[in-house]
Design an enzyme around this catalytic site. Structure first.
Site, PDB file in Angstrom:
ATOM      1  N   CYS A   1       0.822  -1.216   0.000  1.00  0.00           N
ATOM      2  CA  CYS A   1       0.000   0.000   0.000  1.00  0.00           C
ATOM      3  C   CYS A   1       0.860   1.272   0.000  1.00  0.00           C
ATOM      4  O   CYS A   1       0.727   2.119  -0.879  1.00  0.00           O
ATOM      5  CB  CYS A   1      -0.932  -0.022   1.197  1.00  0.00           C
ATOM      6  SG  CYS A   1      -2.002   1.396   1.285  1.00  0.00           S
TER       7      CYS A   1
ATOM      8  N   LYS B   1      -2.040   6.654  -6.266  1.00  0.00           N
ATOM      9  CA  LYS B   1      -2.936   7.807  -6.124  1.00  0.00           C
ATOM     10  C   LYS B   1      -2.195   9.117  -6.362  1.00  0.00           C
ATOM     11  O   LYS B   1      -2.761  10.091  -6.841  1.00  0.00           O
ATOM     12  CB  LYS B   1      -3.607   7.799  -4.752  1.00  0.00           C
ATOM     13  CG  LYS B   1      -4.969   7.132  -4.765  1.00  0.00           C
ATOM     14  CD  LYS B   1      -4.960   5.642  -4.763  1.00  0.00           C
ATOM     15  CE  LYS B   1      -5.187   4.947  -6.053  1.00  0.00           C
ATOM     16  NZ  LYS B   1      -5.185   3.480  -5.965  1.00  0.00           N
TER      17      LYS B   1
ATOM     18  N   ALA C   1      10.310 -14.392   7.679  1.00  0.00           N
ATOM     19  CA  ALA C   1       9.904 -15.310   8.753  1.00  0.00           C
ATOM     20  C   ALA C   1       9.358 -16.616   8.180  1.00  0.00           C
ATOM     21  O   ALA C   1       8.648 -16.616   7.168  1.00  0.00           O
ATOM     22  CB  ALA C   1       8.829 -14.640   9.599  1.00  0.00           C
TER      23      ALA C   1
ATOM     24  N   GLY D   1      -5.071  -9.104 -11.510  1.00  0.00           N
ATOM     25  CA  GLY D   1      -5.352  -9.490 -10.127  1.00  0.00           C
ATOM     26  C   GLY D   1      -4.106  -9.877  -9.355  1.00  0.00           C
ATOM     27  O   GLY D   1      -2.992  -9.892  -9.897  1.00  0.00           O
TER      28      GLY D   1
ATOM     29  N   ASP E   1      -4.401  -9.280   2.502  1.00  0.00           N
ATOM     30  CA  ASP E   1      -4.401  -9.954   1.196  1.00  0.00           C
ATOM     31  C   ASP E   1      -4.086 -11.445   1.327  1.00  0.00           C
ATOM     32  O   ASP E   1      -4.454 -12.244   0.473  1.00  0.00           O
ATOM     33  CB  ASP E   1      -3.371  -9.302   0.262  1.00  0.00           C
ATOM     34  CG  ASP E   1      -3.846  -7.958  -0.284  1.00  0.00           C
ATOM     35  OD1 ASP E   1      -4.894  -7.465   0.181  1.00  0.00           O
ATOM     36  OD2 ASP E   1      -3.158  -7.396  -1.165  1.00  0.00           O
TER      37      ASP E   1
ATOM     38  N   ALA F   1      -6.673  -2.129   1.226  1.00  0.00           N
ATOM     39  CA  ALA F   1      -5.899  -1.709   2.385  1.00  0.00           C
ATOM     40  C   ALA F   1      -6.769  -1.586   3.641  1.00  0.00           C
ATOM     41  O   ALA F   1      -6.420  -2.113   4.707  1.00  0.00           O
ATOM     42  CB  ALA F   1      -5.234  -0.371   2.083  1.00  0.00           C
TER      43      ALA F   1
ATOM     44  N   HIS G   1     -24.487  22.734   0.999  1.00  0.00           N
ATOM     45  CA  HIS G   1     -24.594  23.144  -0.404  1.00  0.00           C
ATOM     46  C   HIS G   1     -23.513  24.178  -0.726  1.00  0.00           C
ATOM     47  O   HIS G   1     -23.287  25.069   0.085  1.00  0.00           O
ATOM     48  CB  HIS G   1     -25.973  23.751  -0.652  1.00  0.00           C
ATOM     49  CG  HIS G   1     -26.128  24.292  -2.043  1.00  0.00           C
ATOM     50  ND1 HIS G   1     -26.330  23.458  -3.119  1.00  0.00           N
ATOM     51  CD2 HIS G   1     -26.071  25.562  -2.518  1.00  0.00           C
ATOM     52  CE1 HIS G   1     -26.406  24.200  -4.216  1.00  0.00           C
ATOM     53  NE2 HIS G   1     -26.248  25.485  -3.881  1.00  0.00           N
TER      54      HIS G   1
HETATM   55  P1  FAD Z   1       1.038  -6.162   1.931  1.00  0.00           P
HETATM   56  O1  FAD Z   1       0.822  -4.717   1.771  1.00  0.00           O
HETATM   57  O2  FAD Z   1       1.383  -6.964   0.721  1.00  0.00           O
HETATM   58  O3  FAD Z   1       2.146  -6.358   3.047  1.00  0.00           O
HETATM   59  C1  FAD Z   1       2.662  -7.607   3.342  1.00  0.00           C
HETATM   60  C2  FAD Z   1       4.061  -7.414   3.886  1.00  0.00           C
HETATM   61  O4  FAD Z   1       4.535  -8.651   4.359  1.00  0.00           O
HETATM   62  C3  FAD Z   1       5.041  -6.954   2.820  1.00  0.00           C
HETATM   63  O5  FAD Z   1       5.680  -5.776   3.240  1.00  0.00           O
HETATM   64  C4  FAD Z   1       6.025  -8.119   2.679  1.00  0.00           C
HETATM   65  O6  FAD Z   1       7.343  -7.694   2.427  1.00  0.00           O
HETATM   66  C5  FAD Z   1       5.911  -8.779   4.050  1.00  0.00           C
HETATM   67  N1  FAD Z   1       6.220 -10.206   4.062  1.00  0.00           N
HETATM   68  C6  FAD Z   1       5.705 -11.167   3.253  1.00  0.00           C
HETATM   69  N2  FAD Z   1       6.165 -12.370   3.602  1.00  0.00           N
HETATM   70  C7  FAD Z   1       7.000 -12.173   4.653  1.00  0.00           C
HETATM   71  C8  FAD Z   1       7.792 -13.049   5.459  1.00  0.00           C
HETATM   72  N3  FAD Z   1       7.795 -14.351   5.272  1.00  0.00           N
HETATM   73  N4  FAD Z   1       8.530 -12.491   6.445  1.00  0.00           N
HETATM   74  C9  FAD Z   1       8.531 -11.143   6.675  1.00  0.00           C
HETATM   75  N5  FAD Z   1       7.814 -10.294   5.937  1.00  0.00           N
HETATM   76  C10 FAD Z   1       7.039 -10.791   4.955  1.00  0.00           C
HETATM   77  N6  FAD Z   1      -6.044  -0.838  -1.727  1.00  0.00           N
HETATM   78  C11 FAD Z   1      -6.853   0.159  -1.326  1.00  0.00           C
HETATM   79  O7  FAD Z   1      -7.601   0.000  -0.362  1.00  0.00           O
HETATM   80  N7  FAD Z   1      -6.851   1.375  -1.976  1.00  0.00           N
HETATM   81  C12 FAD Z   1      -6.067   1.602  -3.053  1.00  0.00           C
HETATM   82  O8  FAD Z   1      -6.093   2.698  -3.607  1.00  0.00           O
HETATM   83  C13 FAD Z   1      -5.220   0.552  -3.511  1.00  0.00           C
HETATM   84  N8  FAD Z   1      -4.423   0.734  -4.573  1.00  0.00           N
HETATM   85  C14 FAD Z   1      -3.597  -0.286  -4.982  1.00  0.00           C
HETATM   86  C15 FAD Z   1      -2.801  -0.093  -6.099  1.00  0.00           C
HETATM   87  C16 FAD Z   1      -1.959  -1.096  -6.514  1.00  0.00           C
HETATM   88  C17 FAD Z   1      -1.103  -0.898  -7.740  1.00  0.00           C
HETATM   89  C18 FAD Z   1      -1.890  -2.319  -5.792  1.00  0.00           C
HETATM   90  C19 FAD Z   1      -0.960  -3.425  -6.229  1.00  0.00           C
HETATM   91  C20 FAD Z   1      -2.686  -2.531  -4.685  1.00  0.00           C
HETATM   92  C21 FAD Z   1      -3.547  -1.511  -4.263  1.00  0.00           C
HETATM   93  N9  FAD Z   1      -4.385  -1.676  -3.170  1.00  0.00           N
HETATM   94  C22 FAD Z   1      -5.229  -0.676  -2.780  1.00  0.00           C
HETATM   95  C23 FAD Z   1      -4.398  -2.946  -2.421  1.00  0.00           C
HETATM   96  C24 FAD Z   1      -3.600  -2.809  -1.125  1.00  0.00           C
HETATM   97  O9  FAD Z   1      -2.321  -2.336  -1.434  1.00  0.00           O
HETATM   98  C25 FAD Z   1      -3.526  -4.147  -0.427  1.00  0.00           C
HETATM   99  O10 FAD Z   1      -4.834  -4.632  -0.200  1.00  0.00           O
HETATM  100  C26 FAD Z   1      -2.813  -4.005   0.902  1.00  0.00           C
HETATM  101  O11 FAD Z   1      -1.485  -3.571   0.697  1.00  0.00           O
HETATM  102  C27 FAD Z   1      -2.803  -5.340   1.651  1.00  0.00           C
HETATM  103  O12 FAD Z   1      -2.076  -5.187   2.841  1.00  0.00           O
HETATM  104  P2  FAD Z   1      -1.386  -6.431   3.556  1.00  0.00           P
HETATM  105  O13 FAD Z   1      -0.787  -5.893   4.802  1.00  0.00           O
HETATM  106  O14 FAD Z   1      -2.329  -7.554   3.632  1.00  0.00           O
HETATM  107  O15 FAD Z   1      -0.251  -6.897   2.541  1.00  0.00           O
END
Ligand code: FAD
Length: 458
Positions: free
Chosen positions: A40, A49, A112, A265, A305, A313, A436
């Site tokens: 994010c 954005k 991890a 996706g 995710d 997010a 308004h």
């Molecule tokens: P992530 O943000 O993917 O974070 C997971 C973290 O875990 C990462 O930093 C990764 O390095 C770490 N990790 C993974 N495995 C390990 C491990 N084994 N050990 C240690 N660390 C690890 N959502 C919105 O709501 N609004 C938006 O405008 C929007 N725009 C987007 C635009 C794009 C181009 C993309 C790709 C996504 C967008 N999203 C948006 C979706 C949003 O970014 C995700 O839903 C959100 O980031 C999910 O958060 P998360 O914490 O589940 O995963």
């Protein structure tokens, strides 16, 4: 003894949970292999954005000529834009780091892997951490198509699209979901010839059909070519001259473009965490969880995710809060019925609750109030087309879905989300005085329509 909680992943699912748990009295370790903020902050919501904001500003200034605004030599200096983006992202990531320090969250750098259901190891080190509870918030990675040429040079994903050093002359975007459309908007506004290819019969197929139609109309009117019902079969050619072969209505067609963007996706990033080995069940969406965000292994929770579903997010953050509460002994459940969905195109689109088809399926009898934005003075000032559509179930008039296309509707949707959360009726919304001139009046007017009277539209 404080509860020891280990969180894997410092994205918007993991880090807010860490901050909340620390304030609830837990001893929290947060393991992140890359930068805090996850997709994010670093590669998703924030930089896209910002890119859209820059592209929209350009469009708005050009549009301002209609009212006499004079500006020449407009353009976007991509290298300065990237510096600005990197600085902004760096500041936000630094802010998260500081908050973690303030709340005494222990930050650990590395990848991890579960050794046992109560211990994770940081790969390549001799560091292992035991915990009473774990939250897996490992996020997702960009998906691709299992076709020839999908990863050939000149095919980019959203991460690479954010770091391009010049706008390509033409782009084929594969995938008409929100990420594909946002980049289609950016590339089009910055001068590329853009075609979006979508496999299903309409853009943003999960959204209300009216939203899909309005977005298709607005993008098309800005010069974006939209091809639906098309199955991409192969990508050929070299960077600067790519060829995309696809089937539409049983006919084979080819489109040429300088760049191809894959936006089909995302898939959960859960393969190398050792989850299966410790008995955590995975399903076709990702890590299997119940409404408390618990996996099938006691004490292991998963959010964001990594569990699939609504990959956004704010949903990841909400799931992280539910997991935190439950780790600390509460019995909270996640409720997705009022989770807003936003698309930051120009005009924007936003929705919450059920779309019309789902509402009919679930509630049988429904009513729909609609207000066209060409009847809104604020929308006319801003120059945006669009509509607001409010869906209620017939028996009590309770609001069950709201869908909007128009300027600034991604801000307005929070009001609709609150209305659904509080089980508001159309009468209550119609009777609530709105300022308004604002776009928010359109929500009130759509609700008034449901109450049997129309004021500012025919
Ligand atoms: P992530 O943000 O993917 O974070 C997971 C973290 O875990 C990462 O930093 C990764 O390095 C770490 N990790 C993974 N495995 C390990 C491990 N084994 N050990 C240690 N660390 C690890 N959502 C919105 O709501 N609004 C938006 O405008 C929007 N725009 C987007 C635009 C794009 C181009 C993309 C790709 C996504 C967008 N999203 C948006 C979706 C949003 O970014 C995700 O839903 C959100 O980031 C999910 O958060 P998360 O914490 O589940 O995963």
């Amino acid at each position: 003894m404080p509860k020891r909680v280990v969180i894997i992943g410092g994205g918007v699912g993991g880090y807010p949970a860490a901050l909340k748990l620390a304030q609830m009295g837990a001893e929290v370790s947060l393991i992140e292999k890359d930068r805090l903020g996850g997709v994010c902050l670093n590669r998703g919501c924030v930089p896209t954005k910002l890119f859209l904001h820059a592209a929209n500003l350009l469009d708005q200034i050009k549009d301002g000529r209609r009212m006499g605004l004079q500006a020449t030599g407009l353009g976007l200096d991509l290298s300065r834009f990237r510096k600005h983006k990197d600085r902004l992202v760096g500041e936000l990531v630094g802010g998260v780091e500081k908050l973690c320090q303030l709340r005494k969250v222990k930050l650990l750098k590395g990848t991890a892997v579960f050794e046992t259901p109560r211990r994770v190891r940081i790969q390549g080190s001799d560091q292992a951490i035991s915990g009473d509870a774990f939250i897996v918030a490992s996020g997702s990675v960009a998906g691709s198509l299992p076709i020839e040429g999908a990863d050939s040079p000149g095919v980019i994903d959203s991460t690479r699209a954010l770091d391009i050093d010049r706008i390509p002359s033409s782009v084929v975007v594969i995938g008409g979901g929100y990420i594909g459309l946002e980049f289609a908007q950016i590339f089009n506004s910055l001068g590329a010839e853009v075609t979006v290819i979508e496999m299903l019969d309409r853009l943003v197929p999960g959204e209300d059909a009216d939203v899909s139609a309005e977005l298709t109309g607005s993008l098309t009117s800005q010069g974006v070519r939209v091809i639906t019902g098309a199955k991409v079969q192969r990508i050929d050619g070299s960077p600067g001259d790519k060829a995309v072969d696809f089937l539409v209505d049983g006919q084979k067609k080819t489109l040429r473009a300088a760049t191809v963007m894959m936006a089909v996706g995302r898939r959960p990033n859960i393969d190398s965490l050792g989850l299966k080995e410790i008995g955590v069940k995975l399903d076709r969406r990702g890590i299997e969880v119940n409404e408390h965000m618990e996996t099938c292994v006691d004490g292991i929770f998963a959010v964001g995710d990594a569990v699939g579903g609504l990959m956004m997010a704010h949903v990841a953050t909400a799931e992280g809060h539910v997991a935190s509460d439950n780790i600390m002994g509460q019995k909270e459940v996640i409720d997705y019925s009022a989770a807003p969905r936003c698309i930051y195109t120009n005009p924007e689109a936003a929705a919450v609750g059920l779309n019309e088809d789902e509402a009919r399926r679930v509630h049988g009898q429904i009513e729909i109030g609609r207000f066209p934005l060409h009847s809104s003075s604020k929308a006319r000032i801003l120059g945006g087309p669009g509509f607001v559509k409010v869906i209620t179930e017939k028996k009590y008039g309770r609001i069950i879905g709201v869908h909007m296309v128009g300027p600034k509707v991604t801000e307005l949707i929070a009001e609709a989300a609150l209305a659904i959360n509080l089980e508001c009726t159309s009468k209550e919304l119609a009777h609530s005085i709105h300022p308004h001139p604002t776009i928010s009046e359109a929500l009130m007017e759509a609700a008034m329509g449901l109450e049997g009277y129309k004021i500012n539209c025919a």
